[in-house]
Enzyme design. Structure first.
Site, short mmCIF file in Angstrom:
data_model
loop_
_atom_site.label_atom_id
_atom_site.label_comp_id
_atom_site.label_asym_id
_atom_site.label_seq_id
_atom_site.Cartn_x
_atom_site.Cartn_y
_atom_site.Cartn_z
N GLN A 148 7.20 28.58 23.01
CA GLN A 148 8.55 28.44 23.54
C GLN A 148 9.57 28.87 22.49
O GLN A 148 10.76 28.98 22.77
CB GLN A 148 8.84 26.99 23.94
N ASN A 149 9.08 29.10 21.28
CA ASN A 149 9.97 29.40 20.16
C ASN A 149 10.39 30.87 20.20
O ASN A 149 9.64 31.73 20.68
CB ASN A 149 9.28 29.08 18.83
N HIS A 184 10.20 32.36 25.88
CA HIS A 184 11.66 32.31 25.90
C HIS A 184 12.31 33.45 25.15
O HIS A 184 13.49 33.38 24.81
CB HIS A 184 12.13 30.95 25.32
N CYS A 188 21.35 44.60 26.34
CA CYS A 188 22.75 44.59 26.80
C CYS A 188 22.83 44.01 28.20
O CYS A 188 21.82 43.81 28.87
CB CYS A 188 23.31 46.03 26.78
N THR A 220 5.99 20.11 20.88
CA THR A 220 6.93 20.26 21.99
C THR A 220 7.14 18.92 22.67
O THR A 220 6.20 18.14 22.82
CB THR A 220 6.46 21.31 23.01
N ASN A 227 1.70 16.03 17.29
CA ASN A 227 3.12 15.72 17.35
C ASN A 227 3.31 14.37 16.68
O ASN A 227 2.56 13.44 16.99
CB ASN A 227 3.57 15.65 18.83
N PRO A 228 4.31 14.22 15.79
CA PRO A 228 4.49 12.90 15.17
C PRO A 228 4.88 11.83 16.19
O PRO A 228 4.70 10.64 15.97
CB PRO A 228 5.65 13.12 14.18
#
Ligand code: OAD
Length: 250
Positions: A102-103, A120, A128, A193, A218-219
């Site tokens: 997703q980064n 993403h 443009c 995430t 994940n923490p």
């Protein structure tokens, strides 16, 4: 924790098709703030609805351009961390590994991962408003205006970051590939995430429905923790190298 590291390593070592879904947490140890953690989050200073939307850009193109230029400078100063490098090493050790991120910082590619789906977009790439894409800052050099105008002959439309904004659809082909790969994997590793943004947050459920084994690093607990078979609670930059070390001994 070592027992959980061992469990995760056992699952990963036998993965036939591994999909690794990453979010902002894996880049935190590279100095890039995450989105939703209080205080230092990227949104802390700004209202995303004003900045990360087409409406926001059209209403205030210079403000949005300048904010992305600020974020681009953060990204350009960042280096991949041990978590990114461990993920790249897994691609060398295991038969079939794909990163779905997703980064928008491009750090997985810089760390050596070759199969990366950027859901993403990428903050280093521009397009443009008329759709002329694959522009880099080098293509825009020498323009003083913020935002610059499209360099394509006769275009002159405003240039914007090639990232997905709130309310915009993801690139359909990228999303289709990500969904198919998530459905086909037998192991999914979810790193950093919160699992709150769709459609990325649905991909782990595709894997889960296909009876894949799911590991989360994940923490904190996330919206996805309930479907994780193993939750390694801690920073990716510390835990992923430990998992890799156990796999490496085989
Ligand atoms: P968030 O900021 O929502 O979540 C970051 C997650 O990383 C949290 O669950 C943290 O607990 C975790 N975390 C923090 N430090 C970590 C570390 N050292 N190691 C591992 N995990 C750590 O970021 P995302 O989930 O990536 O969308 O946000 C998803 C999307 O929301 C972003 O891609 C962006 C935003 O709107 C678009 O730009 C379209």
């Amino acid at each position: 924790m070592q027992n959980l590291v061992q469990q995760a390593a056992d699952i990963l070592a036998h993965a036939r098709r591994l999909v690794i879904l990453t979010g902002a947490g894996i880049s935190k140890e590279s100095g890039i703030p995450t989105f939703r953690e209080a205080q230092q989050g990227l949104w802390a200073q700004h209202d995303p609805q004003r900045l990360a939307t087409l409406q926001g850009f059209l209403a205030n193109p210079t403000l949005v351009w300048d904010w992305y230029q600020f974020r681009l400078r953060l990204v350009e100063q960042a280096q991949p961390n041990a978590g990114h490098r461990a993920i790249a090493a897994l691609e060398q050790r295991l038969p079939d590994v794909e990163v779905i991120t997703q980064n928008v910082d491009g750090l997985h590619g810089q760390a050596g991962s070759r199969r990366v789906l950027e859901l993403h977009g990428n903050i280093r790439r521009f397009k443009c408003l008329r759709g002329h894409g694959n522009l880099t800052m080098a293509d825009l050099a020498g323009q003083a205006s913020a935002p610059p105008l499209c360099p394509h002959p006769g275009c002159k439309a405003k240039v914007r970051p090639d990232v997905v904004w709130f309310g915009e659809n993801l690139d359909y082909r990228v999303l289709q590939q990500a969904a198919a790969d998530s459905e086909a994997c037998d192991v999914m590793l979810i790193v950093g995430t919160s699992g709150v943004v769709q459609p990325a947050a649905s991909l782990p459920y595709q894997a889960w429905k296909s009876r894949a084994r799911i590991i989360e690093v994940n923490p904190e607990k996330s919206e996805l923790s309930d479907i994780a078979h193993v939750h390694l609670s801690g920073p990716a930059g510390e835990l992923l190298p430990r998992v890799l070390a156990v796999i490496g001994d085989r």
